[in-house]
Design a protein around this motif. Structure first.
Motif, PDB file in Angstrom:
ATOM      1  N   UNK A   1      50.534  27.754  48.396  1.00  0.00           N
ATOM      2  CA  UNK A   1      49.230  27.849  47.748  1.00  0.00           C
ATOM      3  C   UNK A   1      48.670  29.268  47.777  1.00  0.00           C
ATOM      4  N   UNK A   2      49.520  30.235  48.047  1.00  0.00           N
ATOM      5  CA  UNK A   2      49.142  31.640  47.975  1.00  0.00           C
ATOM      6  C   UNK A   2      50.180  32.347  47.116  1.00  0.00           C
ATOM      7  N   UNK A   3      49.753  32.812  45.954  1.00  0.00           N
ATOM      8  CA  UNK A   3      50.659  33.454  45.005  1.00  0.00           C
ATOM      9  C   UNK A   3      50.092  34.790  44.559  1.00  0.00           C
ATOM     10  N   UNK A   4      50.991  35.732  44.268  1.00  0.00           N
ATOM     11  CA  UNK A   4      50.622  36.992  43.629  1.00  0.00           C
ATOM     12  C   UNK A   4      51.561  37.155  42.446  1.00  0.00           C
ATOM     13  N   UNK A   5      50.975  37.300  41.257  1.00  0.00           N
ATOM     14  CA  UNK A   5      51.754  37.444  40.036  1.00  0.00           C
ATOM     15  C   UNK A   5      51.342  38.746  39.366  1.00  0.00           C
ATOM     16  N   UNK A   6      52.327  39.580  39.026  1.00  0.00           N
ATOM     17  CA  UNK A   6      52.056  40.798  38.289  1.00  0.00           C
ATOM     18  C   UNK A   6      52.294  40.509  36.814  1.00  0.00           C
ATOM     19  N   UNK A   7      51.239  40.581  36.014  1.00  0.00           N
ATOM     20  CA  UNK A   7      51.331  40.314  34.577  1.00  0.00           C
ATOM     21  C   UNK A   7      51.220  41.629  33.820  1.00  0.00           C
ATOM     22  N   UNK A   8      52.204  41.914  32.990  1.00  0.00           N
ATOM     23  CA  UNK A   8      52.187  43.112  32.140  1.00  0.00           C
ATOM     24  C   UNK A   8      51.541  42.770  30.810  1.00  0.00           C
ATOM     25  N   UNK A   9      50.875  43.738  30.198  1.00  0.00           N
ATOM     26  CA  UNK A   9      50.194  43.498  28.921  1.00  0.00           C
ATOM     27  C   UNK A   9      51.205  43.522  27.775  1.00  0.00           C
ATOM     28  N   UNK A  10      52.104  42.527  27.804  1.00  0.00           N
ATOM     29  CA  UNK A  10      53.158  42.400  26.788  1.00  0.00           C
ATOM     30  C   UNK A  10      53.069  41.081  26.049  1.00  0.00           C
ATOM     31  N   UNK A  11      52.225  40.168  26.543  1.00  0.00           N
ATOM     32  CA  UNK A  11      52.158  38.830  25.970  1.00  0.00           C
ATOM     33  C   UNK A  11      53.191  37.892  26.559  1.00  0.00           C
TER      34      UNK A  11
ATOM     35  N   UNK B   1      47.332  48.110  31.591  1.00  0.00           N
ATOM     36  CA  UNK B   1      48.745  47.902  31.275  1.00  0.00           C
ATOM     37  C   UNK B   1      49.319  46.739  32.081  1.00  0.00           C
ATOM     38  N   UNK B   2      48.689  46.432  33.224  1.00  0.00           N
ATOM     39  CA  UNK B   2      49.139  45.335  34.078  1.00  0.00           C
ATOM     40  C   UNK B   2      47.974  44.842  34.923  1.00  0.00           C
ATOM     41  N   UNK B   3      48.080  43.610  35.368  1.00  0.00           N
ATOM     42  CA  UNK B   3      47.072  43.022  36.252  1.00  0.00           C
ATOM     43  C   UNK B   3      47.791  42.205  37.316  1.00  0.00           C
ATOM     44  N   UNK B   4      47.434  42.441  38.571  1.00  0.00           N
ATOM     45  CA  UNK B   4      47.918  41.586  39.655  1.00  0.00           C
ATOM     46  C   UNK B   4      46.951  40.415  39.769  1.00  0.00           C
TER      47      UNK B   4
ATOM     48  N   UNK C   1      40.947  32.645  42.077  1.00  0.00           N
ATOM     49  CA  UNK C   1      41.785  33.550  41.291  1.00  0.00           C
ATOM     50  C   UNK C   1      41.158  34.929  41.390  1.00  0.00           C
ATOM     51  N   UNK C   2      41.889  35.874  41.997  1.00  0.00           N
ATOM     52  CA  UNK C   2      41.406  37.251  42.162  1.00  0.00           C
ATOM     53  C   UNK C   2      42.278  38.182  41.346  1.00  0.00           C
ATOM     54  N   UNK C   3      41.644  39.145  40.696  1.00  0.00           N
ATOM     55  CA  UNK C   3      42.351  40.062  39.806  1.00  0.00           C
ATOM     56  C   UNK C   3      42.280  41.491  40.327  1.00  0.00           C
ATOM     57  N   UNK C   4      43.237  42.311  39.913  1.00  0.00           N
ATOM     58  CA  UNK C   4      43.211  43.725  40.264  1.00  0.00           C
ATOM     59  C   UNK C   4      42.399  44.536  39.263  1.00  0.00           C
ATOM     60  N   UNK C   5      41.856  43.883  38.235  1.00  0.00           N
ATOM     61  CA  UNK C   5      41.042  44.544  37.208  1.00  0.00           C
ATOM     62  C   UNK C   5      39.701  43.817  37.102  1.00  0.00           C
ATOM     63  N   UNK C   6      38.679  44.544  36.682  1.00  0.00           N
ATOM     64  CA  UNK C   6      37.348  43.954  36.524  1.00  0.00           C
ATOM     65  C   UNK C   6      37.307  43.008  35.326  1.00  0.00           C
ATOM     66  N   UNK C   7      36.582  41.920  35.496  1.00  0.00           N
ATOM     67  CA  UNK C   7      36.326  40.996  34.396  1.00  0.00           C
ATOM     68  C   UNK C   7      35.286  41.599  33.458  1.00  0.00           C
ATOM     69  N   UNK C   8      35.359  41.263  32.200  1.00  0.00           N
ATOM     70  CA  UNK C   8      34.326  41.665  31.246  1.00  0.00           C
ATOM     71  C   UNK C   8      33.017  40.996  31.648  1.00  0.00           C
ATOM     72  N   UNK C   9      31.893  41.576  31.251  1.00  0.00           N
ATOM     73  CA  UNK C   9      30.595  41.011  31.616  1.00  0.00           C
ATOM     74  C   UNK C   9      30.411  39.602  31.064  1.00  0.00           C
ATOM     75  N   UNK C  10      30.740  39.396  29.808  1.00  0.00           N
ATOM     76  CA  UNK C  10      30.562  38.083  29.177  1.00  0.00           C
ATOM     77  C   UNK C  10      31.796  37.223  29.451  1.00  0.00           C
ATOM     78  N   UNK C  11      31.590  36.134  30.182  1.00  0.00           N
ATOM     79  CA  UNK C  11      32.672  35.192  30.492  1.00  0.00           C
ATOM     80  C   UNK C  11      32.151  33.780  30.283  1.00  0.00           C
ATOM     81  N   UNK C  12      33.002  32.933  29.805  1.00  0.00           N
ATOM     82  CA  UNK C  12      32.682  31.512  29.716  1.00  0.00           C
ATOM     83  C   UNK C  12      33.762  30.754  30.462  1.00  0.00           C
TER      84      UNK C  12
END
Length: 157
Positions: free
Chosen positions: A142-152, A120-123, A69-80
């Motif tokens: 098995x290759x998907x790209x989803x654009x998620x908006x910060x709307x819930x 505001x959004x993350x691919x 899973x690859x994101x267009x935004x950086x992950x926070x430092x603390x992840x579980x």
């Protein structure tokens, strides 16, 4: 040792632990499968949730595979990360699928990922990092790209 070098050693160790290798490395040249991912993505208040179920639509079983899973935004430092998952970079998480029987499902994977900032959004890119040594002739499912908006709102793939 540099931080990047430590991360590389940890990631390499995790991939060895899960038996993962490059997607084109075949342990059995006659093995054939069709790994697919189906799920949902939701972004709300800077937190990304990814639910997915890996499936094997193909003629042969897969003992284990690794989904990335690859994101267009950086992950926070603390992840579980969830069990069977590991952070593999600033913007990447990899998870083992578990055994994928012929025409069957793998384990449900649920990731709750904090982001460094509140975009505001993350691919979200989902693909197979390692396919268990099986040939997969249909990479489209098995290759998907989803654009998620910060709307819930929830977006399916």
């Amino acid at each position: 040792m540099r931080r990047g070098a430590v991360r590389s050693v940890v990631v390499a160790g995790l991939l060895v632990l899960y038996g993962a290798g490059p997607a084109d490395a075949r342990s059995d040249p006659d093995a054939e499968a069709d790994v697919a991912y189906h799920g949902r993505v939701r972004l709300a208040h800077g937190q990304l949730k990814v639910w997915m179920v890996p499936r094997n639509e193909g003629p042969g079983a897969v003992p284990n595979a690794t989904v990335r899973v690859r994101l267009s935004a950086d992950l926070a430092d603390a992840q579980e990360p969830a069990g069977g998952c590991a952070r593999v970079g600033r913007r990447e998480v990899a998870c083992e699928t578990g055994a994928l029987p012929r025409h069957g499902r793998g384990r449900h994977i649920v990731l709750l990922l904090g982001l460094r900032e509140r975009p505001a959004e993350v691919a979200v890119r989902i693909d197979t990092l390692w396919d268990g040594g099986a040939a997969d002739r249909d990479r489209a499912n098995n290759e998907h790209v989803v654009l998620a908006l910060d709307t819930g709102d929830t977006y399916a793939f």
